[in-house]
Structures are given as C-alpha cells and as structure tokens.
Scaffold this active site. Structure first.
Site, PDB file in Angstrom:
ATOM      1  CD  GLU A 102     -26.720 -13.864  28.360  1.00  0.00           C
ATOM      2  OE1 GLU A 102     -25.561 -14.128  28.034  1.00  0.00           O
ATOM      3  OE2 GLU A 102     -27.043 -12.837  28.979  1.00  0.00           O
ATOM      4  CG  ASN A 115     -32.690 -15.415  32.354  1.00  0.00           C
ATOM      5  OD1 ASN A 115     -33.744 -14.800  32.526  1.00  0.00           O
ATOM      6  ND2 ASN A 115     -31.504 -14.888  32.633  1.00  0.00           N
ATOM      7  CG  HIS A 150     -29.869  -6.322  31.099  1.00  0.00           C
ATOM      8  ND1 HIS A 150     -29.688  -5.999  32.416  1.00  0.00           N
ATOM      9  CD2 HIS A 150     -29.644  -7.653  31.005  1.00  0.00           C
ATOM     10  CE1 HIS A 150     -29.359  -7.079  33.095  1.00  0.00           C
ATOM     11  NE2 HIS A 150     -29.329  -8.105  32.269  1.00  0.00           N
ATOM     12  CD  GLU A 200     -30.020 -11.320  34.016  1.00  0.00           C
ATOM     13  OE1 GLU A 200     -29.237 -10.533  33.451  1.00  0.00           O
ATOM     14  OE2 GLU A 200     -29.875 -12.552  33.973  1.00  0.00           O
ATOM     15  CG  ASP A 236     -30.064  -3.175  34.076  1.00  0.00           C
ATOM     16  OD1 ASP A 236     -30.436  -3.396  32.912  1.00  0.00           O
ATOM     17  OD2 ASP A 236     -28.975  -3.594  34.514  1.00  0.00           O
TER      18      ASP A 236
HETATM   19  C1  XIL Z   1     -23.393  -9.769  35.034  1.00  0.00           C
HETATM   20  C2  XIL Z   1     -23.039  -9.311  36.433  1.00  0.00           C
HETATM   21  O1  XIL Z   1     -23.962  -8.312  36.816  1.00  0.00           O
HETATM   22  C3  XIL Z   1     -21.631  -8.763  36.477  1.00  0.00           C
HETATM   23  O2  XIL Z   1     -21.240  -8.525  37.826  1.00  0.00           O
HETATM   24  C4  XIL Z   1     -20.659  -9.759  35.838  1.00  0.00           C
HETATM   25  O3  XIL Z   1     -19.381  -9.175  35.765  1.00  0.00           O
HETATM   26  C5  XIL Z   1     -21.114 -10.168  34.467  1.00  0.00           C
HETATM   27  O4  XIL Z   1     -22.440 -10.683  34.547  1.00  0.00           O
HETATM   28  N1  XIL Z   1     -26.914 -11.375  31.716  1.00  0.00           N
HETATM   29  C6  XIL Z   1     -26.914 -12.252  32.783  1.00  0.00           C
HETATM   30  C7  XIL Z   1     -26.216 -11.881  34.044  1.00  0.00           C
HETATM   31  O5  XIL Z   1     -27.568 -13.293  32.724  1.00  0.00           O
HETATM   32  O6  XIL Z   1     -25.655 -12.991  34.685  1.00  0.00           O
HETATM   33  C8  XIL Z   1     -25.151 -10.828  33.806  1.00  0.00           C
HETATM   34  O7  XIL Z   1     -24.635 -10.422  35.067  1.00  0.00           O
HETATM   35  C9  XIL Z   1     -25.728  -9.668  33.030  1.00  0.00           C
HETATM   36  C10 XIL Z   1     -26.219 -10.108  31.673  1.00  0.00           C
END
Ligand code: XIL
Length: 302
Positions: free
Chosen positions: A127, A169, A206, A235, A237
C-alpha cells in the site's frame, strides 16, 4: 468431491486464505482450512508490530504457528508484510529519516532471514501509493525517507531470502483506468528496466458496493503480467450475498484463470464471521462453516 485448492491445482494455481493464529484451536476452522486451501497468508502475525514489537526484539511465535499449520497440511505461505505505513509498532511510528530507513531495512533483513527458504513469497511492500487522481506515492514516514525506499526494501528482501517470490501488494489497483493503477504499473516497469528485484504484483481486491469488481479487471491483470511479473489476487472479499455475490466471485475467478501468469488467488478469511469486515458477509463460508453460493461459483469457475 473436489476442493478449492484441488480445483486450482488442475491449472497449476494455488487457492489460499488469510489465517489467524488465534483460530487454529477451532476445529471447524482448521477442518475447512486443511481441506480447501493450498496457500496461507498470516492475517496479522507477520506484520511489523507483530514481528518486531520492540526495536531489535523479534517475536515469531504466532507467525511460526501458522507456518507449522501450513506445513502440516501441505500448504505454502505468503509472507505479509515487511514494509507498510500501517500496523507499525510504536517505536517505528515515531521514527523518521535515516534512522527509520536503517530500522526498516534491518526489519526486512531480519524477518526475511528468519523465514529464509520457508515461504512461497513476501509482500515486501504494502500500500505505498495514494488513492485518488494524483498517481503519487502515499505520504508516510517510510516515503519521507526517500522515494527509493521501496526498491531498497526489495533489494534487502532478495539478499535475505533469494528463494522467495517478492511482491508489491496494494488495493484500488484493479481498475486499469485509475491513476493509482497506472502509477503502480509504471513503478513495476521501472523496476524491471533497472533490474530491481520484483517477481509479482498482488491485487488485494476488497470489493463492495462503492468499489465493485471493475469491468476491466482481467485487462489490468493481463497488462501487469505482460511486464514479466506474476499476478495474484491476494485478499479477496466481496460484500453481498446470494446470486449477486456469487456472480462477482465468479467474474474475479474467471479473470484470474484467463491470465496465464495469474497463478493464484487468496480470500481474506474463511467464514463470514472470520472477516475483518464481518458485517459485509464477504467470504465463501457462512458463520457455521457451510459453503455459500459464492463457494460454488468459485469452484465452478476454477
Ligand atoms: C487487516 C486484518 O484483516 C485485520 O485483522 C487488521 O485489524 C487490519 O488489517 N489490507 C491489508 C491487510 O494488506 O493486511 C489488512 O488486514 C486489510 C487491508
């Protein structure tokens, strides 16, 4: 019947999930985990605040538990993440300049060395770009150490663990028309042209009603792959339920399968109740561990 990992393997891909060490004593959770998934990302346990809570004192107990679980079920591990503006320990949040640069590089070297030879990949940097139309780097204490902090982190990771694939990422990089997507693309192109070690680009993916799966998602994956890196959905969802959610999961899965160098995808948790955004019910299993329509849609698309 087949499984997500089994179906993905038929085309040489993996299918992964984020895992929390605190849930490894839940037998419903570990039952689904070991049955379905061939890749594991520690959800929080390899982040900077977890692995170096005090400067120079490293803590691997929970991360090592997840690595042991992966080994016991024959899965691989994506390390996440070595350098990030978020989930920094307090000592790092207060640092700047050359002291922070040195501390960041030491962190990368120490943690990558601890897991040398054991991980499939590292999300070396997470990020680092700003949202919106600027195409700029995100402002952070790491960015303020100099624009070359990202390549310095990648070089340190390669030196420490030459066998791990090294990934960049990010999120909001799925739409090919977005400035952020273009900016990450240009960084990867620049790294390739100058020999900075980078092997893969992760698309967090996401998705929700404000940020749905873009119509050009497959184009984005293909364009990055054409630079000579692997691409992975890291990641995934998707907020929603029922057929609409299932269709979105199908679209994402088909996009990956259509891109030769999209060699794996990871969902960000197992059951809806395990999600960091549980109210969005964004995953493939319901709170009781039953397969949702989204599960079947993914399985059919693999
Ligand atoms: C999130 C986790 O799922 C949570 O448990 C934590 O509180 C915060 O981080 N981007 C990412 C992940 O790269 O590491 C994040 O994970 C979600 C957004």
């Amino acid at each position: 019947g087949t499984t997500l990992g089994g179906a993905a393997a038929r085309t040489g891909r993996y299918f992964g999930t984020a895992v929390s060490a605190s849930k490894l004593s839940d037998s419903v959770y570990t039952g689904i985990l070991s049955r379905e998934f061939s890749m594991i990302t520690p959800e929080n346990e390899m982040k900077i605040d977890a692995t170096e809570p005090n400067q120079g004192q490293f803590s691997y107990t929970n991360a090592d538990r997840i690595v042991a679980q992966a080994k016991s079920q024959g899965a691989q591990v994506r390390g996440h993440t070595l350098a990030w503006h978020s989930q920094q320990p307090g000592w790092m949040q207060g640092m700047e300049g050359s002291a922070l640069r040195t501390a960041m590089l030491n962190h990368v070297t120490q943690v990558a060395t601890h897991y040398r030879g054991q991980l499939y990949s590292w999300d070396v940097v997470n990020e680092a770009f700003a949202d919106g139309s600027s195409g700029a780097r995100r402002d952070s204490n790491l960015q303020r150490t100099g624009n070359d902090w990202i390549e310095a982190a990648f070089r340190a990771a390669r030196a420490a663990d030459p066998g791990a694939k090294l990934c960049y990422n990010d999120y909001n990089t799925d739409d090919w028309g977005q400035a952020k997507t273009q900016a990450v693309y240009r960084m990867v192109q620049d790294f390739e042209s100058r020999g900075v070690p980078i092997d893969c680009v992760g698309f967090q993916s996401h998705f929700n009603s404000n940020s749905p799966v873009p119509s050009n998602y497959q184009t984005t994956l293909q364009n990055f792959a054409s630079l000579g890196v692997d691409v992975q959905i890291t990641e995934l969802d998707i907020e929603g339920s029922g057929t609409a959610q299932a269709n979105s999961f199908s679209t994402v899965t088909k996009a990956c399968v259509a891109v030769a160098r999209c060699n794996g995808m990871t969902v960000w948790g197992i059951r809806d109740t395990d999600s960091w955004r549980a109210s969005a019910t964004p995953l493939l299993f319901d709170g009781s561990g039953n397969k949702k329509a989204a599960y079947t849609a993914v399985l059919d698309a693999l």
